[in-house]
Motif scaffolding. Structure first.
Motif, PDB file in Angstrom:
ATOM      1  N   PHE B 133       1.722  -0.040 -11.369  1.00  0.00           N
ATOM      2  CA  PHE B 133       1.181  -1.384 -11.124  1.00  0.00           C
ATOM      3  C   PHE B 133      -0.342  -1.280 -11.053  1.00  0.00           C
ATOM      4  N   LEU B 134      -1.001  -2.274 -11.606  1.00  0.00           N
ATOM      5  CA  LEU B 134      -2.439  -2.393 -11.412  1.00  0.00           C
ATOM      6  C   LEU B 134      -2.693  -3.041 -10.052  1.00  0.00           C
ATOM      7  N   CYS B 135      -3.651  -2.471  -9.335  1.00  0.00           N
ATOM      8  CA  CYS B 135      -3.941  -2.940  -7.982  1.00  0.00           C
ATOM      9  C   CYS B 135      -5.423  -3.261  -7.859  1.00  0.00           C
ATOM     10  N   ARG B 142      -0.193  -5.023   2.283  1.00  0.00           N
ATOM     11  CA  ARG B 142       1.262  -5.152   2.236  1.00  0.00           C
ATOM     12  C   ARG B 142       1.793  -5.174   0.794  1.00  0.00           C
ATOM     13  N   HIS B 143       0.986  -5.640  -0.149  1.00  0.00           N
ATOM     14  CA  HIS B 143       1.360  -5.481  -1.564  1.00  0.00           C
ATOM     15  C   HIS B 143       1.503  -3.997  -1.887  1.00  0.00           C
ATOM     16  N   PHE B 144       0.465  -3.275  -1.510  1.00  0.00           N
ATOM     17  CA  PHE B 144       0.424  -1.850  -1.867  1.00  0.00           C
ATOM     18  C   PHE B 144       1.559  -1.084  -1.186  1.00  0.00           C
ATOM     19  N   THR B 145       1.917  -1.520   0.019  1.00  0.00           N
ATOM     20  CA  THR B 145       3.013  -0.848   0.725  1.00  0.00           C
ATOM     21  C   THR B 145       4.338  -1.013  -0.026  1.00  0.00           C
ATOM     22  N   ILE B 146       4.566  -2.196  -0.586  1.00  0.00           N
ATOM     23  CA  ILE B 146       5.803  -2.411  -1.357  1.00  0.00           C
ATOM     24  C   ILE B 146       5.860  -1.438  -2.532  1.00  0.00           C
ATOM     25  N   THR B 147       4.807  -1.405  -3.321  1.00  0.00           N
ATOM     26  CA  THR B 147       4.850  -0.544  -4.509  1.00  0.00           C
ATOM     27  C   THR B 147       4.896   0.928  -4.117  1.00  0.00           C
ATOM     28  N   GLU B 148       4.148   1.316  -3.108  1.00  0.00           N
ATOM     29  CA  GLU B 148       4.193   2.719  -2.685  1.00  0.00           C
ATOM     30  C   GLU B 148       5.599   3.100  -2.211  1.00  0.00           C
ATOM     31  N   HIS B 149       6.202   2.228  -1.401  1.00  0.00           N
ATOM     32  CA  HIS B 149       7.519   2.500  -0.823  1.00  0.00           C
ATOM     33  C   HIS B 149       8.572   2.662  -1.916  1.00  0.00           C
ATOM     34  N   LEU B 150       8.415   1.931  -2.991  1.00  0.00           N
ATOM     35  CA  LEU B 150       9.408   1.977  -4.067  1.00  0.00           C
ATOM     36  C   LEU B 150       9.059   3.015  -5.125  1.00  0.00           C
ATOM     37  N   GLY B 151       8.056   3.826  -4.840  1.00  0.00           N
ATOM     38  CA  GLY B 151       7.725   4.924  -5.749  1.00  0.00           C
ATOM     39  C   GLY B 151       7.018   4.469  -7.015  1.00  0.00           C
ATOM     40  N   ILE B 152       6.402   3.307  -6.957  1.00  0.00           N
ATOM     41  CA  ILE B 152       5.653   2.799  -8.115  1.00  0.00           C
ATOM     42  C   ILE B 152       4.216   3.294  -8.019  1.00  0.00           C
ATOM     43  N   ARG B 153       3.750   3.886  -9.107  1.00  0.00           N
ATOM     44  CA  ARG B 153       2.389   4.448  -9.144  1.00  0.00           C
ATOM     45  C   ARG B 153       1.375   3.307  -9.120  1.00  0.00           C
ATOM     46  N   TRP B 183      -0.813  -6.851  -9.023  1.00  0.00           N
ATOM     47  CA  TRP B 183      -0.851  -7.679  -7.812  1.00  0.00           C
ATOM     48  C   TRP B 183      -2.072  -8.584  -7.867  1.00  0.00           C
ATOM     49  N   CYS B 184      -1.869  -9.886  -7.732  1.00  0.00           N
ATOM     50  CA  CYS B 184      -2.991 -10.825  -7.764  1.00  0.00           C
ATOM     51  C   CYS B 184      -2.899 -11.814  -6.605  1.00  0.00           C
ATOM     52  N   VAL B 185      -4.030 -12.071  -5.959  1.00  0.00           N
ATOM     53  CA  VAL B 185      -4.130 -13.183  -5.005  1.00  0.00           C
ATOM     54  C   VAL B 185      -5.201 -14.089  -5.586  1.00  0.00           C
ATOM     55  N   PRO B 186      -4.788 -15.083  -6.379  1.00  0.00           N
ATOM     56  CA  PRO B 186      -5.735 -15.767  -7.262  1.00  0.00           C
ATOM     57  C   PRO B 186      -6.729 -16.680  -6.552  1.00  0.00           C
ATOM     58  N   VAL B 187      -6.366 -17.190  -5.368  1.00  0.00           N
ATOM     59  CA  VAL B 187      -7.259 -18.134  -4.673  1.00  0.00           C
ATOM     60  C   VAL B 187      -7.611 -17.547  -3.304  1.00  0.00           C
ATOM     61  N   HIS B 188      -8.909 -17.496  -3.008  1.00  0.00           N
ATOM     62  CA  HIS B 188      -9.384 -16.924  -1.737  1.00  0.00           C
ATOM     63  C   HIS B 188      -8.721 -15.558  -1.510  1.00  0.00           C
ATOM     64  N   SER B 189      -8.929 -14.695  -2.471  1.00  0.00           N
ATOM     65  CA  SER B 189      -8.274 -13.389  -2.525  1.00  0.00           C
ATOM     66  C   SER B 189      -8.428 -12.604  -1.225  1.00  0.00           C
ATOM     67  N   ASN B 190      -7.385 -11.859  -0.916  1.00  0.00           N
ATOM     68  CA  ASN B 190      -7.355 -10.979   0.251  1.00  0.00           C
ATOM     69  C   ASN B 190      -7.853  -9.610  -0.182  1.00  0.00           C
ATOM     70  N   PRO B 191      -8.959  -9.100   0.331  1.00  0.00           N
ATOM     71  CA  PRO B 191      -9.806  -9.639   1.388  1.00  0.00           C
ATOM     72  C   PRO B 191     -11.124 -10.247   0.916  1.00  0.00           C
ATOM     73  N   GLY B 377      -9.687   1.891   4.665  1.00  0.00           N
ATOM     74  CA  GLY B 377      -8.822   2.374   3.593  1.00  0.00           C
ATOM     75  C   GLY B 377      -7.632   1.471   3.345  1.00  0.00           C
ATOM     76  N   SER B 378      -7.296   0.622   4.316  1.00  0.00           N
ATOM     77  CA  SER B 378      -6.090  -0.215   4.194  1.00  0.00           C
ATOM     78  C   SER B 378      -6.101  -1.110   2.971  1.00  0.00           C
ATOM     79  N   THR B 379      -7.273  -1.453   2.510  1.00  0.00           N
ATOM     80  CA  THR B 379      -7.371  -2.380   1.387  1.00  0.00           C
ATOM     81  C   THR B 379      -7.258  -1.664   0.041  1.00  0.00           C
ATOM     82  N   TYR B 380      -6.922  -0.369   0.086  1.00  0.00           N
ATOM     83  CA  TYR B 380      -6.794   0.416  -1.145  1.00  0.00           C
ATOM     84  C   TYR B 380      -5.398   1.018  -1.264  1.00  0.00           C
ATOM     85  N   PRO B 381      -4.916   1.222  -2.492  1.00  0.00           N
ATOM     86  CA  PRO B 381      -3.635   1.918  -2.673  1.00  0.00           C
ATOM     87  C   PRO B 381      -3.644   3.261  -1.938  1.00  0.00           C
TER      88      PRO B 381
END
Lengths: 424, 424
Positions: B133-135, B142-153, B183-191, B377-381
């Protein structure tokens, strides 16, 4: 009257004409009746209408003062877990109160095992050549749908009045190392109404099995009694611990048929190790359950006795419907020996066995007459009843008069299907 | 004052002493402040307290007369989907209203793809050697946690003020056929608060990519504006269809930060083919969403204008908190050139970049002084910020005075960390 199978050819032909006329008249009535699903009736739902204005103005804190409107609290509201802890025989710290559907919790537990494996698994179940589940039959179609959808092989096991046939379970577990689970509805089983005995429960938690074998103990009808003969809850987690297999059982339950079918609360209970395992995956999936809805349930039900009292009101509504099923079947089918049916002391279903090879035809005839019955075969894995004999009756939803109409029509359809088969 | 990097050694040493004294005094105060998570404050939650007595006595039917207390209705309440259809730019038939968490819907969508694949997938993603996934970074942990947990690079992509760096996205998609999502947060992106431009959106739906590549368009802050400068919603599904990739986008949203964080409603929107795909898996998992809670939301919010008005009241509460962040950072950090920060026009976060290599130290110093900040670091994969510079500020939850206290303390910690680094 005589059993159908003992009628002479001439008598059979006469009965066939008579039933055909009766059936034609039925079709002409243009009925539209539905006894397919185990849904609560509007009168039952009315019992919980306080939920429509609960938890009430200014009520959004738990006993500890936590603001339940915000994120967090993945284990659910302690007060609600307390109410159901005793009847489910799961200690509060090991009982999670979650979303609106225990089916989702079962689905997600299997999914987590598929993707990550259980703590004891050598690899995720999805990496195994074959994963199999034992499926007591007749059983709950939505259980079987989960395992089928996830590519898990289903192995039928005969149900008895005291639970699955344990000799068969023992033999299958010994023969087949791919078996990783068994679907169980231990109290007022779906659809036979069987109640597991403690002996069966002890055997299930004791038999040699794969380290990551799990009993999916779906206690859907733990408090859904139709008589005063209330079975003593089985402490399945303690039995498992005593047997040296403390992590073998997942307990599920919900208030879907206590309060609102769509807006209840579901429970997951297990050993501390399994609860940690479940929470570790849930933490990735969820921002916490709807704790305000959990608070509504606390305010509605108060305590375990409140639940029991609430369920007695359900019984007043649905008891007569179950009696109607017995009455109609007894009157229409018994003397012909046209079928045998269960007389459950709780739960939501009656299981009816008609002559082998006649269930699908009977259900089709009923459908053509505007009476929707659960498709024949639904109570078996892959929707295939090898004997084509089992029909699941769900009497709770329709008003009594409609239910009786539907049952009378279904009996006509059954008798016609059976006579058709006998006249060849 | 002068930029830290331009101070003489003597001045740096003097500043170091001064900051150390200031920091020691801070620690002595024994604060306990928390700006870690993007939670609504109690005052914000109060705006929706009508939910505590809604939908109201006798209110349990939708406009079509369906009893919402019972099972069924997997797509959710039409009236609620109507309210959010316009701002999300998803036609009502393609918009599902589901449970209390859009995070769960995202998790489950990825899980369904892992176990079953998308309609265009050659095999389930879990059977692929590698799925990536592109991040866009910094991004939502929490986006990154989903992909990491499921073994997605996870492959980081730089964020710009108008969305992810499209040249980088194009290059990565062309180079790497394992990329299946972004993963995209298109409006008022986090963070960062970035708002995707239509140009970026068009590029994302147009670039050559794997047939089962999906844009996870998490429109979490679609209506969460802090100024009158409200961005025009992007009709991402139509853009995708125009680009010949109608099935490329999954839209997610929720009312978690509109009504109650724990007890809101989440939405999934996509092309008809994707909605069918999602529903086919959801039908196995769920007995239908909590439609009574959806009715509560209809009664509270009424219509799209009701939502906008409700969000203006949120803005009145949190606007001053965002102004405080700017004010404190400007006063404490600007002249030292100690950091740069975003000034979002909506959403829940401010993204702060301090000197490279100083974020983790600054957050640790703040923690020791009783000020909990989102871990660096939380805001990074994989929670690894290669520059160790980014800190996410979540100003909404604490009362204004506490927020200012926390920010002042954090600034002391940041300056001390940076001066420490410079004095070596």
């Amino acid at each position: 009257m005589t059993a159908l199978t003992e009628l002479s050819s001439a008598d059979l032909r006469e009965l066939h004409s008579q039933l055909t006329a009766e059936y034609d008249a039925l079709v002409k009535r243009g009925l539209s009746l539905d006894i397919t699903r185990g849904k609560p009736s509007p009168a039952q739902l009315d019992l919980s209408n306080a939920l429509l204005t609960l938890p009430g103005e200014g009520q959004y804190r738990d006993a500890a003062g936590t603001d339940l409107r915000n994120y967090g609290g993945p284990q659910g509201l302690p007060e609600l877990r307390e109410i159901f802890s005793d009847v489910l025989r799961v200690p509060v710290p090991q009982l999670l109160a979650l979303g609106n559907s225990s089916l989702s919790l079962m689905h997600d537990a299997v999914t987590f095992a598929m993707l990550h494996g259980l703590p004891e698994s050598e690899r995720p179940w999805s990496r195994e050549e074959t994963v199999s589940f034992l499926c007591p039959v007749p059983g709950y179609d939505r259980h079987f749908t989960i395992t089928e959808h996830l590519g898990i092989r289903m192995v039928p096991v005969a149900m008895t009045e005291s639970g699955p046939d344990i000799e068969q379970v023992e033999r299958l577990l010994a023969e087949d190392p791919t078996i990783r689970g068994i679907w169980c509805v231990p109290v007022h089983s779906n659809p036979t109404g069987a109640i597991y005995t403690e002996e069966v429960a002890r055997a299930l938690v004791s038999l040699p099995a794969a380290a990551d074998f799990r009993i999916f103990w779906d206690n859907a009808y733990a408090v859904h009694h139709l008589t005063d003969d209330v079975p003593e809850p089985i402490d399945i987690l303690s039995l498992a611990a005593e047997a040296g297999n403390p992590d073998r059982v997942f307990v599920f339950a919900s208030t879907s048929k206590v309060t609102y079918a769509s807006a209840g609360v579901a429970f997951f209970g297990s050993s501390p190790a399994n609860v940690s395992w479940y929470l570790s995956h849930l933490a990735v999936q969820s921002i916490g359950p709807d704790k305000i809805n959990q608070l509504r349930h606390v305010r509605l039900l108060h305590d375990a006795e409140g639940v029991a009292e609430h369920m007695r009101r359900h019984r007043e509504i649905i008891g007569p419907k179950f009696e109607a099923v017995s009455e109609v079947f007894e009157r229409r089918l018994a003397s012909y020996e046209a079928g045998s049916w269960t007389s459950p002391t709780g739960g939501y279903f009656v299981s009816l066995d008609v002559h082998e090879g006649c269930a699908a035809r009977a259900v089709a005839l009923a459908a053509q007459a505007g009476i929707a019955v659960t498709p024949a075969g639904s109570t078996y894995p892959y929707k295939k009843d090898p004997t084509d004999a089992n029909i699941r009756i769900a009497p709770t939803m329709p008003p009594l008069a409609e239910l009786v109409d539907a049952l009378e029509g279904l009996c006509t359809a059954i008798l016609l299907a059976e006579v058709e088969q006998l006249v060849g």
